[in-house]
Design an enzyme around this catalytic site. Structure first.
Site, PDB file in Angstrom:
ATOM      1  N   HIS A  75      50.450  36.002  29.143  1.00  0.00           N
ATOM      2  CA  HIS A  75      49.441  35.157  29.785  1.00  0.00           C
ATOM      3  C   HIS A  75      50.044  34.090  30.680  1.00  0.00           C
ATOM      4  CE1 HIS A  75      46.171  37.114  27.776  1.00  0.00           C
ATOM      5  NE2 HIS A  75      46.667  36.832  26.592  1.00  0.00           N
ATOM      6  N   ASP A 107      53.871  38.074  33.226  1.00  0.00           N
ATOM      7  CA  ASP A 107      52.962  39.217  33.195  1.00  0.00           C
ATOM      8  C   ASP A 107      53.238  40.147  34.383  1.00  0.00           C
ATOM      9  OD1 ASP A 107      51.806  38.171  30.926  1.00  0.00           O
ATOM     10  OD2 ASP A 107      49.862  37.746  31.833  1.00  0.00           O
TER      11      ASP A 107
END
Length: 198
Positions: free
Chosen positions: A132, A137
């Protein structure tokens, strides 16, 4: 929601020849306090965003970084939906092709069962990352796509334009046994609707 909520961090990585060759990361000033749930999920705090630039400054830089490359993300409609909405509000053009590692994972790893980014990354034995957080990511998606492209290459799929038709053959071939939704999101339009929902 890309309509009601705002971007607080943008991150991207350019992946070429099996390695990350460039990265882009910046916080974005949301103009409001963060809900505790978002801080808990991302680790991003109001203090971290205090001196962050506005989306009007950040978005043109991000688009220039991306150039004419396709965008890739896990659950791409969600992430690109925020970028598309911000472009719309600022009057900037948006014409990116997107690759969704979530759809690929569901079709190429049908026995996995759950397909959150960290679960798929673990299943592929990818490096640990801070889930996150935008750049982490993005890099994880890049490494994931490298694996998926190898799998697709072995199946005779060599171009981005061939991926969607191939995904459909995997689904129709029975490799995905259960693709039924397990949840539903309902929105009440007004107080009467809310009472009816209850």
């Amino acid at each position: 929601s890309s309509r009601n909520d705002t971007i607080i961090e943008i991150g991207a990585a350019i992946f070429r020849g099996g390695e990350i060759v460039d990265k882009f990361q910046t916080f974005v000033q949301p103009g409001r306090r963060l809900p505790p749930k978002i801080t808990e999920l991302t680790g991003i705090t109001d203090a971290m965003l205090k001196d962050a630039p506005d989306i009007a400054e950040v978005l043109p830089q991000f688009l220039a970084f991306c150039g004419d490359r396709p965008l890739a993300a896990h659950n791409a409609d969600f992430d690109t939906g925020f970028i598309r909405a911000a472009c719309e509000r600022l009057g900037l053009p948006y014409a990116f092709t997107s690759l969704d590692s979530l759809i690929m994972a569901q079709n190429l790893l049908p026995k996995l069962g759950k397909y959150k980014l960290n679960i798929v990354a673990d299943a592929l034995s990818l490096p640990d990352f801070q889930h996150h957080r935008a750049v982490d990511d993005a890099m994880t998606v890049a490494y994931m796509l490298q694996r998926f492209f190898s799998m697709l290459d072995e199946a005779g799929v060599h171009r981005v334009q061939e991926i969607n038709p191939h995904m459909e053959t995997l689904r129709s071939g029975g490799r995905i046994l259960d693709r039924q939704a397990r949840h539903m999101i309902l929105f009440a339009k007004n107080n009467t609707g809310l009472r009816n929902l209850y």
